[in-house]
Write a protein that holds these residues in place. Structure first.
Motif, PDB file in Angstrom:
ATOM      1  N   UNK A 178      -1.934 -63.472  48.391  1.00  0.00           N
ATOM      2  CA  UNK A 178      -3.103 -63.158  48.391  1.00  0.00           C
ATOM      3  C   UNK A 178      -4.106 -64.204  47.650  1.00  0.00           C
ATOM      4  N   UNK A 179      -5.507 -64.193  47.896  1.00  0.00           N
ATOM      5  CA  UNK A 179      -6.501 -64.848  46.977  1.00  0.00           C
ATOM      6  C   UNK A 179      -6.584 -64.128  46.082  1.00  0.00           C
ATOM      7  N   UNK A 180      -6.681 -64.458  44.986  1.00  0.00           N
ATOM      8  CA  UNK A 180      -7.134 -63.819  43.722  1.00  0.00           C
ATOM      9  C   UNK A 180      -8.444 -64.196  43.001  1.00  0.00           C
ATOM     10  N   UNK A 181      -8.762 -65.644  43.331  1.00  0.00           N
ATOM     11  CA  UNK A 181     -10.192 -66.004  42.846  1.00  0.00           C
ATOM     12  C   UNK A 181     -10.437 -67.103  43.889  1.00  0.00           C
ATOM     13  N   UNK A 205     -10.310 -64.277  36.739  1.00  0.00           N
ATOM     14  CA  UNK A 205      -8.918 -63.668  36.905  1.00  0.00           C
ATOM     15  C   UNK A 205      -8.069 -64.137  35.996  1.00  0.00           C
ATOM     16  N   UNK A 206      -7.203 -63.376  35.217  1.00  0.00           N
ATOM     17  CA  UNK A 206      -6.475 -63.474  34.188  1.00  0.00           C
ATOM     18  C   UNK A 206      -5.361 -64.505  34.647  1.00  0.00           C
ATOM     19  N   UNK A 207      -4.828 -64.393  36.005  1.00  0.00           N
ATOM     20  CA  UNK A 207      -3.992 -65.427  36.546  1.00  0.00           C
ATOM     21  C   UNK A 207      -4.394 -66.752  36.475  1.00  0.00           C
ATOM     22  N   UNK A 239      -9.325 -55.915  45.768  1.00  0.00           N
ATOM     23  CA  UNK A 239      -9.923 -56.794  46.560  1.00  0.00           C
ATOM     24  C   UNK A 239     -10.721 -58.082  45.765  1.00  0.00           C
ATOM     25  N   UNK A 240     -11.029 -58.859  46.626  1.00  0.00           N
ATOM     26  CA  UNK A 240     -12.114 -59.846  46.057  1.00  0.00           C
ATOM     27  C   UNK A 240     -13.473 -59.350  46.042  1.00  0.00           C
ATOM     28  N   UNK A 241     -13.721 -59.029  44.703  1.00  0.00           N
ATOM     29  CA  UNK A 241     -15.183 -58.655  44.173  1.00  0.00           C
ATOM     30  C   UNK A 241     -15.982 -59.651  43.895  1.00  0.00           C
ATOM     31  N   UNK A 242     -17.349 -59.652  44.033  1.00  0.00           N
ATOM     32  CA  UNK A 242     -18.355 -60.553  43.549  1.00  0.00           C
ATOM     33  C   UNK A 242     -18.095 -60.668  42.209  1.00  0.00           C
ATOM     34  N   UNK A 270     -20.215 -63.486  40.305  1.00  0.00           N
ATOM     35  CA  UNK A 270     -21.164 -64.444  40.123  1.00  0.00           C
ATOM     36  C   UNK A 270     -21.684 -65.125  41.351  1.00  0.00           C
ATOM     37  N   UNK A 271     -22.688 -66.098  41.152  1.00  0.00           N
ATOM     38  CA  UNK A 271     -23.093 -66.969  42.040  1.00  0.00           C
ATOM     39  C   UNK A 271     -22.034 -67.612  42.916  1.00  0.00           C
ATOM     40  N   UNK A 272     -21.862 -67.153  43.985  1.00  0.00           N
ATOM     41  CA  UNK A 272     -20.672 -68.000  45.001  1.00  0.00           C
ATOM     42  C   UNK A 272     -19.405 -67.898  44.309  1.00  0.00           C
ATOM     43  N   UNK A 273     -18.947 -66.903  43.501  1.00  0.00           N
ATOM     44  CA  UNK A 273     -17.710 -66.346  43.214  1.00  0.00           C
ATOM     45  C   UNK A 273     -17.180 -65.252  43.477  1.00  0.00           C
ATOM     46  N   UNK A 274     -15.864 -65.177  43.444  1.00  0.00           N
ATOM     47  CA  UNK A 274     -15.109 -63.834  43.796  1.00  0.00           C
ATOM     48  C   UNK A 274     -13.923 -63.801  43.200  1.00  0.00           C
ATOM     49  N   UNK A 275     -13.401 -62.647  42.689  1.00  0.00           N
ATOM     50  CA  UNK A 275     -12.182 -62.370  41.791  1.00  0.00           C
ATOM     51  C   UNK A 275     -11.399 -61.110  42.192  1.00  0.00           C
ATOM     52  N   UNK A 276     -10.361 -60.922  42.335  1.00  0.00           N
ATOM     53  CA  UNK A 276      -9.522 -59.659  42.531  1.00  0.00           C
ATOM     54  C   UNK A 276      -9.168 -59.132  41.173  1.00  0.00           C
ATOM     55  N   UNK A 277     -10.172 -58.553  40.549  1.00  0.00           N
ATOM     56  CA  UNK A 277      -9.576 -58.057  39.258  1.00  0.00           C
ATOM     57  C   UNK A 277     -10.442 -56.904  38.820  1.00  0.00           C
TER      58      UNK A 277
END
Length: 324
Positions: free
Chosen positions: A228-231, A244-246, A302-305, A307-314
């Motif tokens: 999965x995409x985590x960031x 994301x810590x990973x 899941x990928x949450x917002x 910041x600007x144009x960024x997402x992370x699953x944490x």
């Protein structure tokens, strides 16, 4: 319209003991002329993702979701159309040039082959095109008469790049193109790829485990873990300020040049990636995560917002967004 769109892409391998989910629900887009890096440890699904883009996976792979290249569904293409797309519209640079080149054919013949197969030039014109391509990757035209074993590792990788450029594709997929090279040659090949992509306005997907390499070459960076995409976000921001810590652990795993402290005491990441046939519940990274919460073992992240144009699953990213 984006050049490439992945919509909930999944890849599962069927083996004797069951099914192996290698890529799970990946969605992203790539604009024309943009460069996307995909990072992760071995087994994270990044190479399977690359192979799926041009239907290069083995027969035991089942692909779900959609892959749109220039608005066309790759899965729906008939063989003739897919054959026309490969090399001419999208090409791939594999990790091991030694295994990607035919050892009993001269490199000029191998570079010319896709040009001739796609009917882009007659033999005489194809020979001139080969000389031009070799010049673009920093090799003299006479090297067209060489066999692969007569070239160094870096030169063979340049030949692979020349082959990828042969039919002037809109997209190049580079699957760890510098892994087998020494540091100096790696820097030269990366600079070459970066310059060629900019010069010819080509879109690039580069696969690597090294975030520093991807941050230098690519505009955006996606980090994969357990399929999965985590960031996902601008490459420099993900590399220097991972959410994301990973992603932070990946960035910290490589020593800083000129810093003896980081060289003598590199920061690693404990444990191993999970078995894809026995994934933990909740966030798949939580057994190795230094900041895991109790809910990480049960919440389907899941990928949450972020910041600007960024997402992370944490869940920490979700908590910050909700607080703000």
């Amino acid at each position: 319209m984006s050049l490439l769109e992945l919509d909930d892409l999944s890849v599962t391998y069927r083996i004797a003991s069951g099914e192996v989910p290698a890529v799970r629900g990946v969605s992203l887009t790539l604009d024309s002329g943009a460069a996307l890096g995909v990072a992760g440890e071995s087994g994270s699904g990044k190479s399977t993702l690359a192979m799926a883009l041009l239907r290069l996976l083995p027969r035991d792979a089942r692909v779900g979701g959609r892959i749109l290249l220039g608005g066309e569904d790759i899965a729906a293409m008939k063989w003739g159309r897919l054959r026309a797309v490969r090399w001419a519209e999208a090409s791939i640079v594999f990790q091991g040039a030694q295994h990607g080149l035919n050892p009993v054919r001269r490199i000029g013949e191998q570079i010319a082959e896709p040009i001739l197969v796609h009917g882009l030039a007659k033999p005489d014109a194809a020979e001139k095109r080969v000389a031009e391509l070799l010049g673009q990757v920093g090799l003299p035209a006479w090297r067209a008469r060489s066999y692969p074993h007569e070239l160094s590792g870096g030169q063979r990788q340049r030949v692979m790049i020349a082959m990828a450029l042969a039919c002037s594709p809109k997209l190049i997929i580079a699957d760890e193109p510098t892994t087998a090279l020494d540091v100096m040659v790696q820097a030269q090949v990366l600079t070459l790829i970066k310059d060629l992509v900019a010069e010819h306005d080509i879109s690039l997907i580069m696969i690597s485990h090294d975030l520093s390499v991807l941050a230098d070459v690519c505009d955006r960076l996606g980090v994969m873990y357990a399929g999965r995409l985590v960031e996902l976000g601008p490459s420099q921001e993900v590399f220097h300020d991972a959410k994301h810590p990973y992603s932070r652990a990946l960035a910290a795993a490589f020593p800083t040049v000129g810093d003896p402290v980081s060289r003598l005491a590199p920061k690693g990441l404990g444990g191993d990636p999970p078995d894809p046939m026995d994934l933990p519940t909740g966030c798949p990274f939580h057994p190795r995560c230094p900041i895991a919460l109790e809910e990480c073992s049960t919440l389907d992240v899941k990928l949450w917002p972020a910041g600007d144009d960024r997402a992370a699953a944490c869940v920490h990213v979700r908590a910050k967004e909700e607080a703000s």
